[in-house]
Design a protein around this motif. Structure first.
Motif, PDB file in Angstrom:
ATOM      1  N   VAL A 159       0.804  -1.219   0.000  1.00 25.41           N
ATOM      2  CA  VAL A 159       0.000   0.000   0.000  1.00 25.41           C
ATOM      3  C   VAL A 159       0.836   1.268   0.000  1.00 25.41           C
ATOM      4  O   VAL A 159       0.546   2.223  -0.734  1.00 25.41           O
ATOM      5  CB  VAL A 159      -0.963  -0.006   1.214  1.00 25.41           C
ATOM      6  CG1 VAL A 159      -1.699   1.335   1.318  1.00 25.41           C
ATOM      7  CG2 VAL A 159      -1.950  -1.158   1.093  1.00 25.41           C
ATOM      8  N   ALA A 160       1.893   1.319   0.822  1.00 26.47           N
ATOM      9  CA  ALA A 160       2.633   2.567   1.037  1.00 26.47           C
ATOM     10  C   ALA A 160       3.169   3.189  -0.253  1.00 26.47           C
ATOM     11  O   ALA A 160       3.056   4.411  -0.436  1.00 26.47           O
ATOM     12  CB  ALA A 160       3.768   2.330   2.036  1.00 26.47           C
ATOM     13  N   PRO A 161       3.742   2.426  -1.191  1.00 23.48           N
ATOM     14  CA  PRO A 161       4.256   3.068  -2.411  1.00 23.48           C
ATOM     15  C   PRO A 161       3.180   3.726  -3.266  1.00 23.48           C
ATOM     16  O   PRO A 161       3.503   4.546  -4.132  1.00 23.48           O
ATOM     17  CB  PRO A 161       4.914   1.896  -3.160  1.00 23.48           C
ATOM     18  CG  PRO A 161       5.226   0.885  -2.111  1.00 23.48           C
ATOM     19  CD  PRO A 161       4.095   0.995  -1.138  1.00 23.48           C
ATOM     20  N   ARG A 162       1.938   3.388  -3.030  1.00 28.22           N
ATOM     21  CA  ARG A 162       0.849   3.944  -3.836  1.00 28.22           C
ATOM     22  C   ARG A 162       0.236   5.194  -3.214  1.00 28.22           C
ATOM     23  O   ARG A 162      -0.629   5.823  -3.828  1.00 28.22           O
ATOM     24  CB  ARG A 162      -0.243   2.894  -4.026  1.00 28.22           C
ATOM     25  CG  ARG A 162       0.253   1.620  -4.709  1.00 28.22           C
ATOM     26  CD  ARG A 162      -0.845   0.600  -4.839  1.00 28.22           C
ATOM     27  NE  ARG A 162      -0.339  -0.638  -5.431  1.00 28.22           N
ATOM     28  CZ  ARG A 162      -1.081  -1.710  -5.660  1.00 28.22           C
ATOM     29  NH1 ARG A 162      -2.384  -1.689  -5.355  1.00 28.22           N
ATOM     30  NH2 ARG A 162      -0.539  -2.792  -6.193  1.00 28.22           N
ATOM     31  N   ILE A 163       0.666   5.526  -2.002  1.00 20.36           N
ATOM     32  CA  ILE A 163       0.107   6.692  -1.323  1.00 20.36           C
ATOM     33  C   ILE A 163       0.925   7.921  -1.696  1.00 20.36           C
ATOM     34  O   ILE A 163       2.125   7.984  -1.426  1.00 20.36           O
ATOM     35  CB  ILE A 163       0.100   6.499   0.204  1.00 20.36           C
ATOM     36  CG1 ILE A 163      -0.730   5.271   0.578  1.00 20.36           C
ATOM     37  CG2 ILE A 163      -0.459   7.737   0.895  1.00 20.36           C
ATOM     38  CD1 ILE A 163      -0.707   4.953   2.049  1.00 20.36           C
ATOM     39  N   ARG A 164       0.292   8.874  -2.297  1.00 22.55           N
ATOM     40  CA  ARG A 164       0.988  10.073  -2.768  1.00 22.55           C
ATOM     41  C   ARG A 164       1.598  10.828  -1.598  1.00 22.55           C
ATOM     42  O   ARG A 164       0.951  11.048  -0.566  1.00 22.55           O
ATOM     43  CB  ARG A 164       0.003  10.973  -3.517  1.00 22.55           C
ATOM     44  CG  ARG A 164       0.658  12.151  -4.193  1.00 22.55           C
ATOM     45  CD  ARG A 164      -0.348  12.908  -5.039  1.00 22.55           C
ATOM     46  NE  ARG A 164       0.271  14.013  -5.746  1.00 22.55           N
ATOM     47  CZ  ARG A 164      -0.378  14.813  -6.583  1.00 22.55           C
ATOM     48  NH1 ARG A 164      -1.667  14.601  -6.831  1.00 22.55           N
ATOM     49  NH2 ARG A 164       0.259  15.796  -7.183  1.00 22.55           N
ATOM     50  N   ARG A 199       7.187   8.960   1.461  1.00 21.82           N
ATOM     51  CA  ARG A 199       8.535   8.568   1.073  1.00 21.82           C
ATOM     52  C   ARG A 199       8.844   7.252   1.769  1.00 21.82           C
ATOM     53  O   ARG A 199       9.180   7.208   2.951  1.00 21.82           O
ATOM     54  CB  ARG A 199       9.532   9.659   1.464  1.00 21.82           C
ATOM     55  CG  ARG A 199       9.258  10.986   0.753  1.00 21.82           C
ATOM     56  CD  ARG A 199      10.229  12.066   1.148  1.00 21.82           C
ATOM     57  NE  ARG A 199      11.590  11.772   0.717  1.00 21.82           N
ATOM     58  CZ  ARG A 199      12.625  12.585   0.924  1.00 21.82           C
ATOM     59  NH1 ARG A 199      12.444  13.739   1.572  1.00 21.82           N
ATOM     60  NH2 ARG A 199      13.830  12.254   0.507  1.00 21.82           N
ATOM     61  N   VAL A 200       8.683   6.177   1.030  1.00 22.27           N
ATOM     62  CA  VAL A 200       8.733   4.853   1.655  1.00 22.27           C
ATOM     63  C   VAL A 200      10.086   4.557   2.275  1.00 22.27           C
ATOM     64  O   VAL A 200      10.187   3.782   3.227  1.00 22.27           O
ATOM     65  CB  VAL A 200       8.353   3.751   0.643  1.00 22.27           C
ATOM     66  CG1 VAL A 200       6.905   3.879   0.233  1.00 22.27           C
ATOM     67  CG2 VAL A 200       9.280   3.778  -0.573  1.00 22.27           C
ATOM     68  N   GLY A 243      16.111  -3.776  -3.115  1.00 25.67           N
ATOM     69  CA  GLY A 243      17.480  -3.897  -3.576  1.00 25.67           C
ATOM     70  C   GLY A 243      18.071  -2.636  -4.161  1.00 25.67           C
ATOM     71  O   GLY A 243      19.241  -2.630  -4.567  1.00 25.67           O
ATOM     72  N   ARG A 244      17.290  -1.560  -4.201  1.00 23.06           N
ATOM     73  CA  ARG A 244      17.767  -0.287  -4.740  1.00 23.06           C
ATOM     74  C   ARG A 244      17.456   0.831  -3.747  1.00 23.06           C
ATOM     75  O   ARG A 244      16.534   0.710  -2.924  1.00 23.06           O
ATOM     76  CB  ARG A 244      17.069   0.033  -6.066  1.00 23.06           C
ATOM     77  CG  ARG A 244      17.330  -0.978  -7.155  1.00 23.06           C
ATOM     78  CD  ARG A 244      18.668  -0.775  -7.807  1.00 23.06           C
ATOM     79  NE  ARG A 244      18.671   0.469  -8.578  1.00 23.06           N
ATOM     80  CZ  ARG A 244      19.788   1.052  -9.028  1.00 23.06           C
ATOM     81  NH1 ARG A 244      20.969   0.525  -8.749  1.00 23.06           N
ATOM     82  NH2 ARG A 244      19.719   2.158  -9.737  1.00 23.06           N
ATOM     83  N   ARG A 245      18.194   1.935  -3.813  1.00 23.51           N
ATOM     84  CA  ARG A 245      17.845   3.101  -3.010  1.00 23.51           C
ATOM     85  C   ARG A 245      16.523   3.664  -3.508  1.00 23.51           C
ATOM     86  O   ARG A 245      16.202   3.595  -4.698  1.00 23.51           O
ATOM     87  CB  ARG A 245      18.951   4.153  -3.064  1.00 23.51           C
ATOM     88  CG  ARG A 245      20.254   3.673  -2.443  1.00 23.51           C
ATOM     89  CD  ARG A 245      21.146   4.816  -2.028  1.00 23.51           C
ATOM     90  NE  ARG A 245      20.593   5.541  -0.892  1.00 23.51           N
ATOM     91  CZ  ARG A 245      21.220   6.548  -0.275  1.00 23.51           C
ATOM     92  NH1 ARG A 245      22.416   6.926  -0.699  1.00 23.51           N
ATOM     93  NH2 ARG A 245      20.658   7.165   0.750  1.00 23.51           N
ATOM     94  N   THR A 246      15.735   4.222  -2.595  1.00 23.24           N
ATOM     95  CA  THR A 246      14.361   4.583  -2.943  1.00 23.24           C
ATOM     96  C   THR A 246      14.235   5.907  -3.692  1.00 23.24           C
ATOM     97  O   THR A 246      13.288   6.093  -4.456  1.00 23.24           O
ATOM     98  CB  THR A 246      13.499   4.647  -1.675  1.00 23.24           C
ATOM     99  OG1 THR A 246      14.129   5.499  -0.714  1.00 23.24           O
ATOM    100  CG2 THR A 246      13.328   3.251  -1.079  1.00 23.24           C
ATOM    101  N   GLU A 247      15.163   6.845  -3.479  1.00 23.12           N
ATOM    102  CA  GLU A 247      15.115   8.117  -4.210  1.00 23.12           C
ATOM    103  C   GLU A 247      15.946   7.979  -5.483  1.00 23.12           C
ATOM    104  O   GLU A 247      17.109   7.553  -5.422  1.00 23.12           O
ATOM    105  CB  GLU A 247      15.642   9.263  -3.343  1.00 23.12           C
ATOM    106  CG  GLU A 247      14.834   9.492  -2.072  1.00 23.12           C
ATOM    107  CD  GLU A 247      13.394   9.861  -2.347  1.00 23.12           C
ATOM    108  OE1 GLU A 247      13.158  10.629  -3.313  1.00 23.12           O
ATOM    109  OE2 GLU A 247      12.509   9.390  -1.618  1.00 23.12           O
ATOM    110  N   PRO A 248      15.407   8.333  -6.640  1.00 22.94           N
ATOM    111  CA  PRO A 248      16.131   8.099  -7.903  1.00 22.94           C
ATOM    112  C   PRO A 248      17.484   8.792  -7.971  1.00 22.94           C
ATOM    113  O   PRO A 248      18.433   8.247  -8.538  1.00 22.94           O
ATOM    114  CB  PRO A 248      15.169   8.620  -8.977  1.00 22.94           C
ATOM    115  CG  PRO A 248      14.167   9.458  -8.254  1.00 22.94           C
ATOM    116  CD  PRO A 248      14.068   8.902  -6.875  1.00 22.94           C
TER     117      PRO A 248
END
Length: 314
Positions: A38-43, A46-47, A87-92
């Motif tokens: 759910v969390a990644p879909r909440i505008r 910042r997960v 497996g990746r950092r969350t901020e691009p």
């Protein structure tokens, strides 16, 4: 002496003592299948700032095509990002900066990690470059322990020299708290902060590292994350810069940086400045701290050289 840990800023960072119990409640393993869905879909959420499950001992990471492991994601702010980012950092922009440093270091003989925290850059660079060695510097005792765990878990003990010292003005000391930081291992302590209790940590200079490098070393890369003290790191590293001209990934914070001083030092050695974005570099004539993007690539390479090597530059 003003004790930073008793300041209003520090108390706000701990949510006036509520951060740890709230984090522990959200870290219950039974909640996480739902939270991850759910969390990644909440505008606006910042997960990467959400806690990892209590009891999760390690997470797998990947950068620049190389795999590594980070331990203790409940306590380590970077490891928990890899949990949420699968497996990746969350901020691009953070993921791109890590990939960039790994790619730039593929032919390096030595990687220098200044302000290593628990060592994500060290782990990623050495995973991708099996012949490189690293010197990793970290001033916070509890974080040094986390760095040591990651080095051991990734079986890099013979390739990493861990320095529980600061880098900057040689001979300077700083009192650093010995506690574990409360809800997470602290990542924001700076040489400009005062603490009432702790251990005295010594500072060395980048120039003092130069004779410790293997004879004949010619290719070195450097990462600097020192909460605004990068001018001292480079200012007392002129011999190092002059001898090696390393590619440097440097955090430049909008509220702490002194870009004029920084450019004056780097200008002596022909450095160019590139703001690190979410998927590309932007060549700038001057370092002007960005309120959102923190990292800069400092290098003697021209935009044309970087572009020819496959690095996106605008």
């Amino acid at each position: 002496m003003n004790d930073y840990l008793r300041s209003l800023t520090a108390r706000k960072q701990s949510w006036f003592g509520l951060k740890l119990p709230i984090k522990a409640a959200l870290a219950q393993p039974i909640l996480h299948p739902l939270m991850r869905a759910v969390a990644p879909r909440i505008r606006g959420v910042r997960v990467g700032r959400l806690p990892a499950p209590i009891g999760l001992t390690e997470v797998a990471g990947r950068a620049g095509g190389a795999d590594f492991v980070l331990v203790d994601p409940f306590r380590c702010e970077i490891a928990k990002e890899f949990y949420w980012g699968k497996g990746r950092r969350t901020e691009p922009e953070d993921a791109f900066a890590l990939d960039l440093m790994v790619d730039l270091s593929r032919d390096a003989e030595v990687f220098v990690d200044i302000g290593a925290y628990t060592g994500v850059f060290t782990m990623a660079v050495l995973a991708a470059n099996p012949t490189a060695i690293a010197h990793s510097f970290e001033i916070i005792p509890a974080v040094v322990a986390g760095l040591e765990k990651n080095v051991a878990r990734n079986r890099l003990g013979d390739r990493v020299s861990i320095h529980p010292t600061g880098v900057g003005r040689p001979g300077e000391t700083m009192r650093v708290p010995t506690g574990d930081g409360g809800s997470a291992l602290p990542s924001f302590y700076a040489a400009s902060m005062d603490f009432a209790e702790g251990v005295e940590v010594r500072f060395t200079s980048l120039d003092e590292l130069l004779p410790q490098l293997p004879a004949g070393t010619s290719r070195v890369t450097v990462k600097i994350d020192v909460e605004g003290a990068e001018n001292d790191v480079l200012g007392y590293g002129r011999d190092f810069l002059g001898a090696l001209r390393p590619d440097i990934l440097c955090e430049v914070l909008a509220d702490r940086a002194k870009p004029g001083e920084l450019m004056a030092v780097l200008g002596e050695f022909g450095y160019r400045f590139y703001l690190v974005g979410t998927d590309r570099l932007t060549h700038r004539a001057r370092i002007v701290p960005d309120p959102h993007l923190r990292d800069w690539l400092l290098t003697t390479r021209t935009p044309e050289e970087l572009d020819a090597e496959g690095y996106p530059v605008e």
